[in-house]
Design a protein around this motif. Structure first.
Motif, PDB file in Angstrom:
ATOM      1  N   GLU A  88       0.725  -1.088  -0.003  1.00  0.00           N
ATOM      2  CA  GLU A  88       0.080  -0.178   0.024  1.00  0.00           C
ATOM      3  C   GLU A  88       0.737   1.318   0.040  1.00  0.00           C
ATOM      4  O   GLU A  88       1.553   1.512   1.032  1.00  0.00           O
ATOM      5  CB  GLU A  88      -0.961   0.162   1.157  1.00  0.00           C
ATOM      6  CG  GLU A  88      -2.046  -1.048   1.163  1.00  0.00           C
ATOM      7  CD  GLU A  88      -2.601  -1.227   2.536  1.00  0.00           C
ATOM      8  OE1 GLU A  88      -2.424  -0.360   3.488  1.00  0.00           O
ATOM      9  OE2 GLU A  88      -3.514  -1.948   2.585  1.00  0.00           O
ATOM     10  N   PRO A  89       0.846   2.090  -1.106  1.00  0.00           N
ATOM     11  CA  PRO A  89       1.575   3.255  -1.090  1.00  0.00           C
ATOM     12  C   PRO A  89       1.180   4.431   0.189  1.00  0.00           C
ATOM     13  O   PRO A  89       0.006   4.278   0.586  1.00  0.00           O
ATOM     14  CB  PRO A  89       1.200   3.880  -2.378  1.00  0.00           C
ATOM     15  CG  PRO A  89       0.552   2.894  -3.217  1.00  0.00           C
ATOM     16  CD  PRO A  89      -0.166   1.935  -2.185  1.00  0.00           C
ATOM     17  N   THR A 101       4.765   3.404  -7.419  1.00  0.00           N
ATOM     18  CA  THR A 101       3.798   3.581  -8.469  1.00  0.00           C
ATOM     19  C   THR A 101       2.895   2.328  -8.607  1.00  0.00           C
ATOM     20  O   THR A 101       3.017   1.574  -7.579  1.00  0.00           O
ATOM     21  CB  THR A 101       4.622   3.552  -9.757  1.00  0.00           C
ATOM     22  OG1 THR A 101       5.424   2.148 -10.031  1.00  0.00           O
ATOM     23  CG2 THR A 101       5.754   4.530  -9.715  1.00  0.00           C
ATOM     24  N   GLU A 102       2.103   2.509  -9.478  1.00  0.00           N
ATOM     25  CA  GLU A 102       0.900   1.220  -9.629  1.00  0.00           C
ATOM     26  C   GLU A 102       1.357   0.420 -10.359  1.00  0.00           C
ATOM     27  O   GLU A 102       0.805  -0.790 -10.373  1.00  0.00           O
ATOM     28  CB  GLU A 102      -0.319   1.879 -10.175  1.00  0.00           C
ATOM     29  CG  GLU A 102      -1.227   3.268  -9.598  1.00  0.00           C
ATOM     30  CD  GLU A 102      -1.745   2.485  -8.428  1.00  0.00           C
ATOM     31  OE1 GLU A 102      -2.188   1.347  -7.960  1.00  0.00           O
ATOM     32  OE2 GLU A 102      -1.505   3.399  -7.285  1.00  0.00           O
ATOM     33  N   LYS A 103       2.715   0.472 -10.910  1.00  0.00           N
ATOM     34  CA  LYS A 103       3.244  -0.618 -11.502  1.00  0.00           C
ATOM     35  C   LYS A 103       3.669  -1.653 -10.741  1.00  0.00           C
ATOM     36  O   LYS A 103       4.451  -1.528  -9.666  1.00  0.00           O
ATOM     37  CB  LYS A 103       4.253  -0.187 -12.479  1.00  0.00           C
ATOM     38  CG  LYS A 103       5.041  -1.181 -13.721  1.00  0.00           C
ATOM     39  CD  LYS A 103       3.814  -1.130 -14.741  1.00  0.00           C
ATOM     40  CE  LYS A 103       4.298  -2.121 -15.758  1.00  0.00           C
ATOM     41  NZ  LYS A 103       3.564  -2.119 -17.091  1.00  0.00           N
ATOM     42  N   ARG A 104       3.419  -2.942 -11.038  1.00  0.00           N
ATOM     43  CA  ARG A 104       3.908  -4.189 -10.143  1.00  0.00           C
ATOM     44  C   ARG A 104       4.755  -4.749 -10.808  1.00  0.00           C
ATOM     45  O   ARG A 104       4.802  -5.219 -12.107  1.00  0.00           O
ATOM     46  CB  ARG A 104       2.706  -4.962  -9.876  1.00  0.00           C
ATOM     47  CG  ARG A 104       1.571  -4.318  -9.042  1.00  0.00           C
ATOM     48  CD  ARG A 104       0.492  -5.039  -8.846  1.00  0.00           C
ATOM     49  NE  ARG A 104       0.501  -6.294  -8.078  1.00  0.00           N
ATOM     50  CZ  ARG A 104       0.462  -6.484  -6.649  1.00  0.00           C
ATOM     51  NH1 ARG A 104       0.081  -5.583  -5.994  1.00  0.00           N
ATOM     52  NH2 ARG A 104       0.403  -7.617  -6.177  1.00  0.00           N
ATOM     53  N   GLN A 156       5.547  -3.568  -5.495  1.00  0.00           N
ATOM     54  CA  GLN A 156       5.458  -2.509  -6.549  1.00  0.00           C
ATOM     55  C   GLN A 156       6.515  -1.781  -6.796  1.00  0.00           C
ATOM     56  O   GLN A 156       7.641  -1.799  -5.896  1.00  0.00           O
ATOM     57  CB  GLN A 156       4.563  -1.412  -5.638  1.00  0.00           C
ATOM     58  CG  GLN A 156       2.892  -1.890  -5.562  1.00  0.00           C
ATOM     59  CD  GLN A 156       1.902  -1.149  -5.013  1.00  0.00           C
ATOM     60  OE1 GLN A 156       1.591  -1.133  -3.700  1.00  0.00           O
ATOM     61  NE2 GLN A 156       1.476  -0.153  -5.711  1.00  0.00           N
TER      62      GLN A 156
END
Length: 542
Positions: A11-12, A21-24, A45
């Motif tokens: 969780e950011p 970032t949203e990139k995993r 992430q």
């Protein structure tokens, strides 16, 4: 990794939306064993540099990346190295396939430790080749074969010249902290290494640094195959989340203020930077003398001791570490709450790397700098690189704490190493007084014969005293005169001798007149009958 820590990575953070970032990682086509190692290491992430780099590097293109310190550059190139080697078939003769070059031993060991975590389930031999330790052991490791070599420039060049390291099969090369490599004087070494590798179009090259100077870009143009430039912080250089404070203080009050900061600030681990090795030793002894758990690390500390000290610092057994800039790269401890610049760095880029040791992995931290009259002249260049002024604060008077450690002196030998100041158990030898030997004095007597002259014994004196018979021509021309008695000489050589008679002195005066001016012939009518004849009238044999 524990469950709570993993959830915090997934969780950011609300206060740090740009850190993750949203990139995993599972969105990339990675090997299952590599993905499993990433997940167990806590990499779920991507950070901005990872999200920007991996789509380009995973397809085999060269990358030159710039990112803030502590934002995941190491994981970005390690994932690329593992993926590229998994696609290639094993090489014969166990030659290394990947080379990672770091400026310092600490950073090389940190990369090696991270690689072992990420590549835990991969069948790759990963070895660190650094100076200071295990020379023969590292040489045997290279002879038996290593897939990935993580090194410092000096030691790997040494092994290459001995034929132990063979770089002919390198497929991927990574240069980490390239600006630091050049600043430390490794420019020629890096060019030597890169020229011994396969051509730039036959390998993949990646370069990462916190700052991309013109010297670093020169390396990319010369030894990389049209790299893609990635910069996730084009305008802001310093790390976000770091509270920077500047204290103007005299050099004689810096230690007192440092003691006050450590007493009044709430800290977990503190990293203190000093510009010189002797300064590291002096500050560490002062802090120990005031009851603080401090240790110093510098370039002249043996490598095994440096490794043990860094391990104790990571484990929390040592909570205050004093270091030079050699430790500003390679210290990856996530819970360093305070970085204190006891001396402002002379290189402005070192300031960024120093304060980057705190506020890592999305956490916050403080960077406190003490500007004295010696190093305050470097403040202008530091603020010009940051693009803003460092906030100035004035400490209250109670922050200046009295030093209870007493006087400490650091002595060094001619090579720069510390002298052993411990008292010797052996009884010191008595000093030998150097005295000049006595001069022996003696007296001797000279037998005095008739016609003795004082200087005749030493080989000089009037002509009468040197020659037994006078010259024939002059003897005939002289009138018969009674022989003058010998001068009286005192038996004591220190008493003055008797005055010589005119008959003894006269020939000496006549001799001196002949040297100055040649005698002229006198007319016959004016010549005195008693005077000697003119020498020109007689034949004088020569």
């Amino acid at each position: 990794m524990t469950e709570n820590t993993e959830e915090s990575v997934l969780e950011p953070r609300a206060d740090k939306p740009n850190f993750l970032t949203e990139k995993r990682f599972d969105q990339f086509e990675l090997h299952p064993l590599l993905l499993q190692g990433l997940q167990e290491a806590g990499f779920i992430q991507c950070t901005p540099i990872q999200a920007e780099t991996l789509p380009i590097s995973l397809v085999g293109k060269d990358v030159a990346g710039q990112a803030q310190t502590g934002t995941g550059k190491t994981a970005a190139f390690l994932v690329t190295v593992f993926s590229r080697l998994l696609e290639k078939s094993p090489l014969p003769d166990n030659l290394p396939s990947a080379l990672i070059v770091a400026p310092t031993r600490e950073l090389a060991l940190q990369i090696h430790e991270e690689a072992l975590k990420i590549g835990k389930y991969l069948d790759f031999s990963i070895h660190a080749v650094i100076g200071g330790i295990d020379y023969q052991k590292q040489a045997e490791t290279l002879r038996h074969g290593a897939d990935i070599v993580i090194c410092t420039p000096g030691r790997i060049i040494d092994y290459y010249k001995q034929g132990i390291f063979k770089p002919g099969a390198i497929q991927v090369v990574v240069i980490d902290e390239a600006d630091r490599l050049l600043d430390m004087g490794f420019a020629q070494d890096m060019r030597f290494i890169l020229r011994k590798l396969p051509r730039y179009d036959k390998r993949q090259s990646m370069l990462f640094s916190a700052t991309l100077s013109y010297h670093v870009l020169e390396l990319t143009y010369e030894f990389m195959n049209v790299p893609e430039f990635i910069s996730v912080t084009p305008e802001k250089t310093s790390v976000e989340g770091i509270e920077q404070i500047l204290y103007h203080v005299g050099a004689d009050q810096k230690l007192s203020l440092l003691l006050g900061i450590l007493q009044n600030e709430t800290w977990n681990r503190v990293l203190i930077f000093v510009n010189t090795k002797s300064g590291v030793e002096w500050v560490s002894r002062k802090l120990k003398g005031n009851g603080l758990p401090a240790e110093g690390i510098s370039g002249d500390l043996p490598q095994p001791k440096r490794l043990k000290l860094m391990e104790r610092f990571k484990e929390g057994k040592v909570t205050i570490l004093i270091a030079t800039d050699v430790a500003s790269r390679g210290i990856h401890v996530e819970d360093i709450t305070h970085v204190i610049n006891y001396d402002l760095p002379q290189d402005p880029e070192n300031y960024i790397h120093r304060i980057g040791r705190t506020a890592r992995a999305g956490k916050t931290g403080k960077a406190l700098s003490l500007a004295c009259e010696t190093y305050v002249f470097h403040l202008e260049a530091i603020e010009a690189l940051l693009g803003n002024k460092i906030p100035v604060a004035w400490p209250p008077p109670e922050w200046f704490v009295e030093d209870r450690a007493g006087t400490i002196t650091i002595e060094r030998d001619k090579r720069g190493g510390k002298k052993d100041t411990k008292p010797s158990k052996q009884r010191p030898a008595k000093p030998v007084e150097k005295t000049r030997p006595p001069v022996s004095t003696f007296r001797f007597t000279i037998p005095r014969e008739e016609g003795y002259f004082p200087g005749a014994f030493f080989g000089f004196g009037p002509r009468q005293a040197q020659s037994e018979t006078p010259e024939p021509a002059i003897a005939e021309s002289k009138p018969e005169t009674p022989e003058a008695p010998a001068p009286a000489i005192s038996p004591d050589p220190h008493e003055p001798a008797a005055v010589e008679s005119e008959s003894v002195k006269a020939p000496a005066k006549k001799r001196r007149r002949r040297r100055k001016k040649k005698p002229q012939a006198q007319p016959a009518e004016t010549a005195n009958a008693d005077s000697p004849k003119d020498p020109s009238e007689d034949e004088i044999p020569f």
